[in-house]
Motif scaffolding. Structure first.
Motif, PDB file in Angstrom:
ATOM      1  N   ARG A 273      73.173  30.706 104.258  1.00 22.79           N
ATOM      2  CA  ARG A 273      73.450  30.250 105.634  1.00 22.79           C
ATOM      3  C   ARG A 273      73.862  28.793 105.741  1.00 22.79           C
ATOM      4  NH1 ARG A 273      75.159  34.180 108.190  1.00 22.79           N
ATOM      5  NH2 ARG A 273      75.456  32.609 109.765  1.00 22.79           N
ATOM      6  N   TYR A 274      73.368  27.945 104.834  1.00 23.57           N
ATOM      7  CA  TYR A 274      73.669  26.515 104.970  1.00 23.57           C
ATOM      8  C   TYR A 274      74.458  26.012 103.772  1.00 23.57           C
ATOM      9  CZ  TYR A 274      70.309  26.683 108.767  1.00 23.57           C
ATOM     10  OH  TYR A 274      69.655  27.004 109.931  1.00 23.57           O
ATOM     11  N   ARG A 275      75.651  25.494 104.062  1.00 19.07           N
ATOM     12  CA  ARG A 275      76.543  25.032 103.020  1.00 19.07           C
ATOM     13  C   ARG A 275      75.895  23.963 102.145  1.00 19.07           C
ATOM     14  NH1 ARG A 275      82.612  24.861 105.165  1.00 19.07           N
ATOM     15  NH2 ARG A 275      81.671  26.500 106.394  1.00 19.07           N
ATOM     16  N   ALA A 276      75.158  23.047 102.763  1.00 22.35           N
ATOM     17  CA  ALA A 276      74.571  21.932 102.003  1.00 22.35           C
ATOM     18  C   ALA A 276      73.529  22.451 101.010  1.00 22.35           C
ATOM     19  CB  ALA A 276      73.934  20.932 102.963  1.00 22.35           C
ATOM     20  N   VAL A 277      72.713  23.405 101.445  1.00 21.11           N
ATOM     21  CA  VAL A 277      71.699  23.970 100.551  1.00 21.11           C
ATOM     22  C   VAL A 277      72.386  24.671  99.385  1.00 21.11           C
ATOM     23  CG1 VAL A 277      69.709  25.527 100.391  1.00 21.11           C
ATOM     24  CG2 VAL A 277      70.158  24.306 102.525  1.00 21.11           C
ATOM     25  N   ASN A 278      73.461  25.384  99.702  1.00 24.82           N
ATOM     26  CA  ASN A 278      74.210  26.077  98.664  1.00 24.82           C
ATOM     27  C   ASN A 278      74.797  25.087  97.656  1.00 24.82           C
ATOM     28  OD1 ASN A 278      75.305  28.709  97.738  1.00 24.82           O
ATOM     29  ND2 ASN A 278      77.237  27.655  98.047  1.00 24.82           N
ATOM     30  N   ALA A 279      75.381  24.020  98.185  1.00 25.57           N
ATOM     31  CA  ALA A 279      75.999  23.012  97.309  1.00 25.57           C
ATOM     32  C   ALA A 279      74.956  22.382  96.399  1.00 25.57           C
ATOM     33  CB  ALA A 279      76.680  21.941  98.159  1.00 25.57           C
ATOM     34  N   LEU A 280      73.747  22.263  96.906  1.00 24.09           N
ATOM     35  CA  LEU A 280      72.677  21.621  96.135  1.00 24.09           C
ATOM     36  C   LEU A 280      72.200  22.510  94.981  1.00 24.09           C
ATOM     37  CD1 LEU A 280      70.832  19.111  96.128  1.00 24.09           C
ATOM     38  CD2 LEU A 280      69.243  20.374  97.576  1.00 24.09           C
ATOM     39  N   PHE A 281      72.043  23.816  95.247  1.00 24.54           N
ATOM     40  CA  PHE A 281      71.408  24.692  94.258  1.00 24.54           C
ATOM     41  C   PHE A 281      72.382  25.542  93.438  1.00 24.54           C
ATOM     42  CE2 PHE A 281      67.882  23.863  97.159  1.00 24.54           C
ATOM     43  CZ  PHE A 281      66.864  23.608  96.268  1.00 24.54           C
ATOM     44  N   ASP A 282      73.556  25.819  94.013  1.00 23.65           N
ATOM     45  CA  ASP A 282      74.456  26.775  93.369  1.00 23.65           C
ATOM     46  C   ASP A 282      74.828  26.412  91.924  1.00 23.65           C
ATOM     47  OD1 ASP A 282      76.251  29.199  93.648  1.00 23.65           O
ATOM     48  OD2 ASP A 282      77.720  27.649  93.152  1.00 23.65           O
ATOM     49  N   PRO A 283      75.240  25.162  91.645  1.00 20.99           N
ATOM     50  CA  PRO A 283      75.612  24.854  90.253  1.00 20.99           C
ATOM     51  C   PRO A 283      74.443  25.029  89.288  1.00 20.99           C
ATOM     52  CG  PRO A 283      76.352  23.133  91.757  1.00 20.99           C
ATOM     53  CD  PRO A 283      75.437  24.013  92.537  1.00 20.99           C
ATOM     54  N   ALA A 284      73.286  24.545  89.661  1.00 18.54           N
ATOM     55  CA  ALA A 284      72.114  24.646  88.779  1.00 18.54           C
ATOM     56  C   ALA A 284      71.774  26.103  88.500  1.00 18.54           C
ATOM     57  CB  ALA A 284      70.930  23.936  89.427  1.00 18.54           C
ATOM     58  N   ILE A 285      71.775  26.925  89.548  1.00 12.96           N
ATOM     59  CA  ILE A 285      71.427  28.336  89.383  1.00 12.96           C
ATOM     60  C   ILE A 285      72.437  29.044  88.492  1.00 12.96           C
ATOM     61  CG2 ILE A 285      71.377  30.544  90.630  1.00 12.96           C
ATOM     62  CD1 ILE A 285      69.810  29.143  92.815  1.00 12.96           C
ATOM     63  N   ASN A 286      73.715  28.752  88.704  1.00 14.19           N
ATOM     64  CA  ASN A 286      74.728  29.451  87.915  1.00 14.19           C
ATOM     65  C   ASN A 286      74.796  28.971  86.473  1.00 14.19           C
ATOM     66  OD1 ASN A 286      75.924  31.575  89.462  1.00 14.19           O
ATOM     67  ND2 ASN A 286      76.527  29.973  90.881  1.00 14.19           N
ATOM     68  N   LEU A 287      74.274  27.767  86.212  1.00  8.43           N
ATOM     69  CA  LEU A 287      74.211  27.298  84.824  1.00  8.43           C
ATOM     70  C   LEU A 287      73.032  27.926  84.091  1.00  8.43           C
ATOM     71  CD1 LEU A 287      75.129  23.510  85.095  1.00  8.43           C
ATOM     72  CD2 LEU A 287      76.342  25.278  83.818  1.00  8.43           C
ATOM     73  N   LEU A 288      71.936  28.137  84.808  1.00 11.95           N
ATOM     74  CA  LEU A 288      70.739  28.700  84.180  1.00 11.95           C
ATOM     75  C   LEU A 288      70.801  30.217  84.047  1.00 11.95           C
ATOM     76  CD1 LEU A 288      67.885  26.598  85.842  1.00 11.95           C
ATOM     77  CD2 LEU A 288      68.651  26.510  83.467  1.00 11.95           C
ATOM     78  N   ARG A 289      71.496  30.833  84.994  1.00  9.70           N
ATOM     79  CA  ARG A 289      71.503  32.292  85.073  1.00  9.70           C
ATOM     80  C   ARG A 289      71.978  33.006  83.809  1.00  9.70           C
ATOM     81  NH1 ARG A 289      74.744  36.247  87.795  1.00  9.70           N
ATOM     82  NH2 ARG A 289      76.327  34.686  88.199  1.00  9.70           N
ATOM     83  N   PRO A 290      73.038  32.524  83.141  1.00 10.47           N
ATOM     84  CA  PRO A 290      73.513  33.284  81.963  1.00 10.47           C
ATOM     85  C   PRO A 290      72.598  33.186  80.744  1.00 10.47           C
ATOM     86  CG  PRO A 290      75.189  31.738  82.777  1.00 10.47           C
ATOM     87  CD  PRO A 290      73.909  31.372  83.421  1.00 10.47           C
ATOM     88  N   ILE A 291      71.617  32.295  80.772  1.00  9.99           N
ATOM     89  CA  ILE A 291      70.733  32.181  79.601  1.00  9.99           C
ATOM     90  C   ILE A 291      69.774  33.359  79.600  1.00  9.99           C
ATOM     91  CG2 ILE A 291      69.015  30.754  78.411  1.00  9.99           C
ATOM     92  CD1 ILE A 291      70.195  28.340  79.928  1.00  9.99           C
ATOM     93  N   PRO A 292      69.865  34.243  78.619  1.00 12.12           N
ATOM     94  CA  PRO A 292      68.986  35.420  78.620  1.00 12.12           C
ATOM     95  C   PRO A 292      67.532  35.044  78.338  1.00 12.12           C
ATOM     96  CG  PRO A 292      70.400  35.420  76.678  1.00 12.12           C
ATOM     97  CD  PRO A 292      70.787  34.227  77.469  1.00 12.12           C
ATOM     98  N   ALA A 293      66.633  35.885  78.818  1.00 12.32           N
ATOM     99  CA  ALA A 293      65.198  35.628  78.630  1.00 12.32           C
ATOM    100  C   ALA A 293      64.858  35.502  77.139  1.00 12.32           C
ATOM    101  CB  ALA A 293      64.388  36.747  79.271  1.00 12.32           C
ATOM    102  N   THR A 294      65.543  36.297  76.316  1.00  9.18           N
ATOM    103  CA  THR A 294      65.273  36.245  74.876  1.00  9.18           C
ATOM    104  C   THR A 294      65.549  34.857  74.303  1.00  9.18           C
ATOM    105  OG1 THR A 294      67.466  37.216  74.702  1.00  9.18           O
ATOM    106  CG2 THR A 294      65.616  38.658  74.242  1.00  9.18           C
ATOM    107  N   ALA A 295      66.569  34.192  74.880  1.00  9.03           N
ATOM    108  CA  ALA A 295      66.911  32.857  74.389  1.00  9.03           C
ATOM    109  C   ALA A 295      65.877  31.814  74.814  1.00  9.03           C
ATOM    110  CB  ALA A 295      68.298  32.468  74.896  1.00  9.03           C
ATOM    111  N   TRP A 296      65.148  32.121  75.865  1.00  7.19           N
ATOM    112  CA  TRP A 296      64.111  31.207  76.338  1.00  7.19           C
ATOM    113  C   TRP A 296      62.856  31.255  75.463  1.00  7.19           C
ATOM    114  CZ3 TRP A 296      63.755  27.507  80.136  1.00  7.19           C
ATOM    115  CH2 TRP A 296      64.811  27.430  81.052  1.00  7.19           C
ATOM    116  N   VAL A 297      62.654  32.396  74.804  1.00  6.96           N
ATOM    117  CA  VAL A 297      61.376  32.633  74.136  1.00  6.96           C
ATOM    118  C   VAL A 297      60.938  31.504  73.176  1.00  6.96           C
ATOM    119  CG1 VAL A 297      60.133  34.172  72.550  1.00  6.96           C
ATOM    120  CG2 VAL A 297      61.402  35.120  74.478  1.00  6.96           C
ATOM    121  N   PRO A 298      61.791  31.086  72.228  1.00  3.68           N
ATOM    122  CA  PRO A 298      61.331  30.044  71.293  1.00  3.68           C
ATOM    123  C   PRO A 298      60.883  28.766  72.008  1.00  3.68           C
ATOM    124  CG  PRO A 298      63.378  31.023  70.540  1.00  3.68           C
ATOM    125  CD  PRO A 298      63.141  31.542  71.912  1.00  3.68           C
ATOM    126  N   LEU A 299      61.684  28.357  73.011  1.00  2.00           N
ATOM    127  CA  LEU A 299      61.345  27.138  73.741  1.00  2.00           C
ATOM    128  C   LEU A 299      60.043  27.307  74.517  1.00  2.00           C
ATOM    129  CD1 LEU A 299      62.356  24.287  74.530  1.00  2.00           C
ATOM    130  CD2 LEU A 299      63.369  25.331  76.561  1.00  2.00           C
TER     131      LEU A 299
END
Lengths: 289, 273
Positions: free
Chosen positions: A121-147
């Motif tokens: 609903r709010y462009r500013a909120v989207n602009a704030l979170f969208d890049p971060a979410i889309n950068l984190l999203r493709p990392i599979p859970a399996t890749a997170w495991v060691p860390l």
């Protein structure tokens, strides 16, 4: 987990009275539906008897017989057959696993639903979170495991974190797309009736995007069970995933298959539970299609 | 511009709901970066309790004028006052009836009508009573527990009118409200709207592309022409007072006289193929 199809097909407000021809049609559908599983079990059994070699290097001889699996399943649930370390232990493992799945899922939903709606609903909120979410999203859970193992350590917390993290993305995406598709006319209607900004979100955007949000929730809940197994294979002692992991260590293929069946059933039932909860919450009200 | 006051009316609510629009213009930024002037120099005064219809061809800016008055869109230039107060966003004082109803599909008819009062802080019981009352006003008490999806278009529009009336607005803005309805339902609702207007004495601005509907309903008809598609920004061509009795006969000579006059104005400058 069942395929997350349309919520609307699964959530039907009222049921029409069943007529004889409808019952016959339902019986035929059920018969057709059981045909393939029965066939699969028969092939499974004969495959072991005749020591088939299947594509992908599948050696059927290494599988447990379906009958043995059934016995182990009964024993795992109620005991009294094998009387080993796993007899009657199903419920303890199921409770532990379901607890992790639902806690992780609820944490994810509590953050992702409001965030997704605001992003939609709010462009500013989207602009704030969208890049971060889309950068984190493709990392599979399996890749997170060691860390995760290094920064959280082996145990419950790591599993919970992996589940919440994985469940977060489908929910947030569902909420974003749902809240973006709310007809502008409904928003204007609410505004001219004197609805506040917050009221527009809670009274109009939320109910109008409910189907899309529930679709996201269903995908996430299914994913939560997937990630559960991943999380439980490292350093957790109680849980269905832990059982499978332990069964592998002691080469109990029958128990591995039993664990798989239990996780599948739990995933299926939790999806039904989610639909049922949503139906209860929406009280059969018609939703935007 | 003339202001011909209709047979003296006073708002039963006691609130002033006169409209004063002066030098109103609306520009849009086109995708190619140029500025499209949709409407210029629109000035209009509507007295409290008056029923004014706005007619014109598509794109003349009549709906834009209504949406600016509703507070859904901002004016690019000019002043827009309702009851002497500048319009700054939507308000429950200015109820809007849309062509496509805009009812909440997940709420029953009763809940849809009670929605506005609830949002204004009216308690549940009083809102339910208001809902009951206005569903009676539009003759829909028997479908109070049905959902909008279960109602015909005409019934849905009655609900939309009832939900706005339940808020007791000073001004009623209607944007081609009967445009999607069949002729019979439309005529029923026109008669009903006249009755409701007589009862409530709410100021009404009614946008329509039907000249006949405008003359049948209104005290005055605002004729708008032009629009981006015609190379001339939308503007008010004339304001025609309707000096006809309260009970109007669409077949009367006088009615058709006015219809011809407005029709000529609407169609001039519009190239029909």
């Amino acid at each position: 987990m069942s395929a997350p199809g349309s919520v609307l097909s699964a959530v039907r407000p009222r049921r029409a009275p069943v007529r004889p021809e409808a019952r016959r049609a339902a019986a035929r559908t059920a018969l057709l539906g059981t045909l393939l599983p029965v066939l699969a079990v028969l092939i499974w059994h004969w495959g072991i008897v005749f020591e088939w070699q299947l594509p992908f290097g599948i050696r059927m001889a290494f599988l447990p017989y379906p009958g043995d699996v059934a016995l182990t399943l009964w024993d795992f649930a109620f005991g009294g057959i094998k009387n080993d370390a796993f007899s009657g232990e199903l419920w303890i493992h199921l409770a532990a696993s379901a607890g992790r799945v639902f806690s992780g899922f609820l944490i994810a939903a509590a953050i992702a639903v409001p965030l997704g709606i605001l992003m939609g609903r709010y462009r500013a909120v989207n602009a704030l979170f969208d890049p971060a979410i889309n950068l984190l999203r493709p990392i599979p859970a399996t890749a997170w495991v060691p860390l995760v193992l290094l920064i959280i350590g082996i145990g419950d917390q790591a599993t919970l974190f992996l589940i919440a993290l994985s469940a977060f993305f489908p929910i947030v995406l569902g909420a974003i797309s749902g809240s973006r598709q709310v007809p502008q006319r409904l928003i204007e209607g609410a505004q001219m009736l004197g609805t506040s900004r917050a009221g527009v979100i809670t009274k109009v955007v939320l109910p109008a995007s409910a189907p899309a949000i529930v679709n996201g929730l269903r995908i996430s809940l299914g994913l939560a069970w997937v990630v559960l197994v991943l999380g439980e294979t490292v350093g957790v002692r109680v849980g269905l995933g832990a059982t499978i992991s332990l069964a592998r260590d002691i080469v109990r293929t029958d128990l591995i298959v039993v664990g798989m069946i239990c996780i599948g059933a739990a995933g299926f039932l939790s999806d039904r539970l989610l639909i049922w909860a949503f139906r209860l919450l929406s009280r059969g009200r018609p939703l935007i299609k | 511009m003339t202001l011909s006051s209709p047979t003296s009316v006073s708002s039963s609510t006691g609130r002033m709901a006169d409209i004063s629009v002066a030098g109103l213009a609306k520009h849009y930024d086109a995708t190619d970066g140029s500025t499209v002037i949709a409407m210029t120099d629109v000035s209009l005064t509507v007295a409290s309790g008056e029923f004014v219809a706005v007619v014109g061809a598509s794109g003349c800016g009549k709906s834009t004028l209504l949406r600016i008055l509703a507070g859904f869109e901002r004016a690019s230039a000019g002043t827009v006052l309702v009851g002497g107060v500048a319009v700054a966003g939507p308000s429950s004082d200015r109820g809007v009836v849309f062509q496509d109803y805009g009812l909440f599909p997940w709420l029953t008819t009763r809940e849809n009508v009670a929605f506005g009062p609830r949002q204004r802080g009216v308690d549940r019981k009083a809102a339910a009573a208001l809902s009951e009352r206005f569903l009676h006003t539009v003759g829909l008490a028997m479908v109070a527990d049905k959902y909008p999806g279960e109602l015909s278009g005409g019934m849905q529009q009655r609900v939309a009118i009832a939900r706005v009336l339940a808020n007791n607005p000073a001004l009623l803005l209607m944007d081609e409200p009967f445009g999607a309805l069949d002729a019979l339902t439309r005529s029923d609702l026109q008669i009903e709207l006249r009755r409701i207007h007589r009862q409530t004495q709410t100021t009404v601005l009614f946008v329509t592309h039907s000249i006949e509907e405008a003359i049948f309903l209104a005290d005055r008809v605002v004729v708008m022409t032009g629009g981006a598609a015609h190379g001339v920004p939308g503007h008010i061509r004339a304001i025609v007072p309707v000096h006809l009795p309260a009970e109007r006969d669409v077949n009367s000579h006088e009615f058709n006289e006015i219809k011809r006059e407005i029709s000529a104005m609407v169609h001039e400058g519009v190239d029909y193929v």
